[in-house]
Write a protein that holds these residues in place. Structure first.
Motif, mmCIF file in Angstrom:
data_model
loop_
_atom_site.group_PDB
_atom_site.id
_atom_site.type_symbol
_atom_site.label_atom_id
_atom_site.label_comp_id
_atom_site.label_asym_id
_atom_site.label_seq_id
_atom_site.Cartn_x
_atom_site.Cartn_y
_atom_site.Cartn_z
ATOM 1 N N GLY A 102 -7.248 -77.537 44.450
ATOM 2 C CA GLY A 102 -5.936 -76.911 44.588
ATOM 3 C C GLY A 102 -5.728 -76.259 45.936
ATOM 4 O O GLY A 102 -4.791 -75.468 46.103
ATOM 5 N N ARG B 281 -9.650 -78.223 33.812
ATOM 6 C CA ARG B 281 -9.414 -79.197 34.885
ATOM 7 C C ARG B 281 -8.564 -80.355 34.397
ATOM 8 O O ARG B 281 -7.680 -80.851 35.103
ATOM 9 C CB ARG B 281 -10.751 -79.717 35.421
ATOM 10 C CG ARG B 281 -11.558 -78.689 36.190
ATOM 11 C CD ARG B 281 -12.869 -79.273 36.654
ATOM 12 N NE ARG B 281 -12.656 -80.368 37.578
ATOM 13 C CZ ARG B 281 -13.530 -81.335 37.804
ATOM 14 N NH1 ARG B 281 -14.680 -81.367 37.149
ATOM 15 N NH2 ARG B 281 -13.274 -82.300 38.659
ATOM 16 N N ARG C 268 -4.757 -79.957 34.225
ATOM 17 C CA ARG C 268 -4.016 -79.985 35.483
ATOM 18 C C ARG C 268 -3.317 -81.318 35.726
ATOM 19 O O ARG C 268 -2.344 -81.380 36.478
ATOM 20 C CB ARG C 268 -4.949 -79.674 36.663
ATOM 21 C CG ARG C 268 -5.553 -78.288 36.633
ATOM 22 C CD ARG C 268 -6.556 -78.110 37.763
ATOM 23 N NE ARG C 268 -7.248 -76.838 37.665
ATOM 24 C CZ ARG C 268 -6.816 -75.696 38.193
ATOM 25 N NH1 ARG C 268 -5.666 -75.688 38.846
ATOM 26 N NH2 ARG C 268 -7.501 -74.592 38.061
ATOM 27 N N ARG D 152 0.596 -84.250 42.791
ATOM 28 C CA ARG D 152 0.163 -82.853 42.750
ATOM 29 C C ARG D 152 0.788 -81.978 43.834
ATOM 30 O O ARG D 152 1.012 -80.790 43.607
ATOM 31 C CB ARG D 152 -1.362 -82.789 42.835
ATOM 32 C CG ARG D 152 -2.034 -83.601 41.727
ATOM 33 C CD ARG D 152 -3.521 -83.464 41.727
ATOM 34 N NE ARG D 152 -3.932 -82.155 41.249
ATOM 35 C CZ ARG D 152 -5.180 -81.849 40.905
ATOM 36 N NH1 ARG D 152 -6.118 -82.769 40.981
ATOM 37 N NH2 ARG D 152 -5.487 -80.645 40.493
ATOM 38 N N VAL E 255 -3.540 -73.039 32.120
ATOM 39 C CA VAL E 255 -3.048 -74.115 32.981
ATOM 40 C C VAL E 255 -1.699 -74.618 32.490
ATOM 41 O O VAL E 255 -0.815 -74.948 33.273
ATOM 42 C CB VAL E 255 -4.071 -75.275 33.034
ATOM 43 C CG1 VAL E 255 -3.532 -76.418 33.866
ATOM 44 C CG2 VAL E 255 -5.386 -74.787 33.609
ATOM 45 N N ILE F 4 0.805 -72.879 43.535
ATOM 46 C CA ILE F 4 1.164 -74.285 43.503
ATOM 47 C C ILE F 4 1.937 -74.691 44.747
ATOM 48 O O ILE F 4 1.699 -75.732 45.331
ATOM 49 C CB ILE F 4 1.975 -74.593 42.227
ATOM 50 C CG1 ILE F 4 1.099 -74.352 41.005
ATOM 51 C CG2 ILE F 4 2.479 -76.020 42.223
ATOM 52 C CD1 ILE F 4 1.849 -74.492 39.700
ATOM 53 N N ARG G 235 1.743 -74.830 34.655
ATOM 54 C CA ARG G 235 2.515 -76.053 34.851
ATOM 55 C C ARG G 235 3.953 -75.892 34.382
ATOM 56 O O ARG G 235 4.860 -76.544 34.885
ATOM 57 C CB ARG G 235 1.849 -77.224 34.118
ATOM 58 C CG ARG G 235 0.646 -77.758 34.857
ATOM 59 C CD ARG G 235 -0.009 -78.921 34.161
ATOM 60 N NE ARG G 235 0.952 -79.953 33.793
ATOM 61 C CZ ARG G 235 0.592 -81.134 33.297
ATOM 62 N NH1 ARG G 235 -0.684 -81.416 33.122
ATOM 63 N NH2 ARG G 235 1.509 -82.028 32.969
#
Length: 414
Positions: A325, A242, A245, A377, A272, A291, A276
């Motif tokens: 998300g 987490r 992120r 985000r 993660v 995403i 990203r």
């Protein structure tokens, strides 16, 4: 010096002569007590520093009208306290505790500050005095004992947290050499961003996993917490994943490069990291494509509007969706709460418009904390263009500016 000579000098008209008596350690206690009410402040200041002064004289000096006398008395008692034997400590409590109690409630902040600094690490200081200082409204008085005093129990500190300590007091407690799980939970439940940051940076602070989870829920909006979070010991795979992120790239490198994380935790972090970086091909179940899916698929507008109409689409529900998300749900929530069309909301995010996102969140009646998260985000707004910061709750634009932004996107033609 014999008694009669000392008595004569104690009554001399010259303050310098009387002061010489006040400084001596070989005169009778009753003469020193007599000088406690001397008309000269200089004589009384000298007396206040004399270790041979009887306790009753200290009580008189503790209520002296001269600040220098009272400050000098504090300094003297503090010099005495650490070096006393067990028996002498009992005598100190009998003769000086009442004086300390008076000084702990002195009207002059400087007197209380000197007392707090003097007693902050004295293990046998009177508990009632330490508690009075810890509850002081002035930070310079309360913080030294809140951070360092071994006299304060967890029960004392929890009560102080509940009642609201002086400014900076929560941070002082968070920095103690030992912070229990209960204290950590109490501090983390407040809105003191600096105190929580200091708690996370304290390697000796014991933090339950559920407490850490609650902190991480709020962490994206508080950059101050990111570095200490990345270096917290004993992170679970879910927690580390987490954190990955929202951590900045340099902290993400630090997190993924730690040698104290087990294999499962490192795997969660690296997954993660790959997402990203846009390396979607290495992710199972097309996880990386999620995403930007909210820009391509139809959001559940009808269902979310139903939640809104029944009063169940509140800030907490939307914030939870952000952390999970579920950006398609968030998109639908913005439509339901603002009345804007799907086309307009998508335009704002497609344009990576910080002002547009902030304006939508304001129109939806939500918080600046959420606006900051959505810029980062969902909007993929470059860090240098993000509006607002984690320490401010007010919107950075005025109402006219935000209404103009919404009108601009509503009228804008691709």
């Amino acid at each position: 010096m014999d008694y009669e000579e000392a008595k004569r000098r104690a009554r001399d008209d010259d303050p310098k002569v009387r002061r010489s008596v006040a400084s001596r350690t070989d005169v009778k206690p009753e003469l020193l007590f007599f000088l406690a009410e001397d008309p000269s402040p200089e004589v009384r200041r000298t007396l206040a520093a004399n270790l041979s002064v009887p306790g009753m004289a200290d009580l008189v000096l503790a209520q002296d009208s001269d600040e220098g006398v009272r400050t000098g008395l504090v300094e003297k008692i503090s010099r005495m306290a650490p070096d006393l034997s067990i028996g002498e400590r009992g005598r100190l409590c009998d003769t000086a505790a009442e004086a300390l109690n008076i000084l702990a409630r002195d009207q002059i902040t400087r007197v209380r500050q000197v007392l707090s600094e003097a007693l902050k690490d004295v293990a046998h200081a009177p508990p009632e005095v330490i508690n009075a200082l810890a509850r002081d409204s002035q930070a310079v008085v309360a913080c030294p004992v809140l951070e360092f005093s071994p006299v304060l129990s967890d029960a004392d500190l929890l009560e102080i947290i509940a009642s609201g300590p002086a400014q900076g007091g929560l941070g002082a407690i968070a920095g103690r050499v030992s912070v229990s799980q209960d204290l950590s939970a109490a501090i983390s439940s407040t809105n003191d961003v600096d105190a929580i940051g200091r708690l996370l940076a304290n390697a000796n602070a014991q933090i339950r996993e559920e407490t850490l989870d609650l902190i991480i829920d709020r962490a994206p909006a508080h950059e101050l917490w990111h570095a200490p979070l990345a270096h917290r010991p004993r992170l679970s795979p879910a927690t580390a994943g987490r954190m990955a992120r929202f951590l900045a790239d340099n902290l993400l490198d630090a997190l993924s490069g730690r040698d104290d994380l087990d294999g499962e935790t490192l795997k969660a972090v690296k997954k993660v990291v790959r997402r990203r970086l846009g390396d979607e091909s290495n992710l199972p179940d097309n996880e990386g494509s999620q995403i930007m899916d909210f820009m391509k698929i139809n959001p559940p507008v009808d269902m979310v509007k139903s939640l809104n109409e029944t009063g169940r689409l509140d800030h907490a529900v939307i914030l939870k969706a952000v952390y999970a998300g579920d950006f398609s749900f968030v998109l639908a929530a913005l439509i339901a709460r603002t009345g804007l069309s799907l086309k307009v909301v998508r335009k704002v995010f497609a344009g990576q418009s910080a002002k547009g996102i902030v304006s939508m969140v304001w129109k939806a009646g939500l918080s600046m904390e959420l606006a900051l998260l959505l810029q980062q985000r969902m909007g993929r707004v470059p860090p240098e263009e993000v509006l607002g910061n984690s320490t401010e709750t007010a919107f950075p634009l005025n109402e006219d500016e935000m209404n103009w932004q919404l009108e601009f996107f509503a009228d804008y033609r691709n």
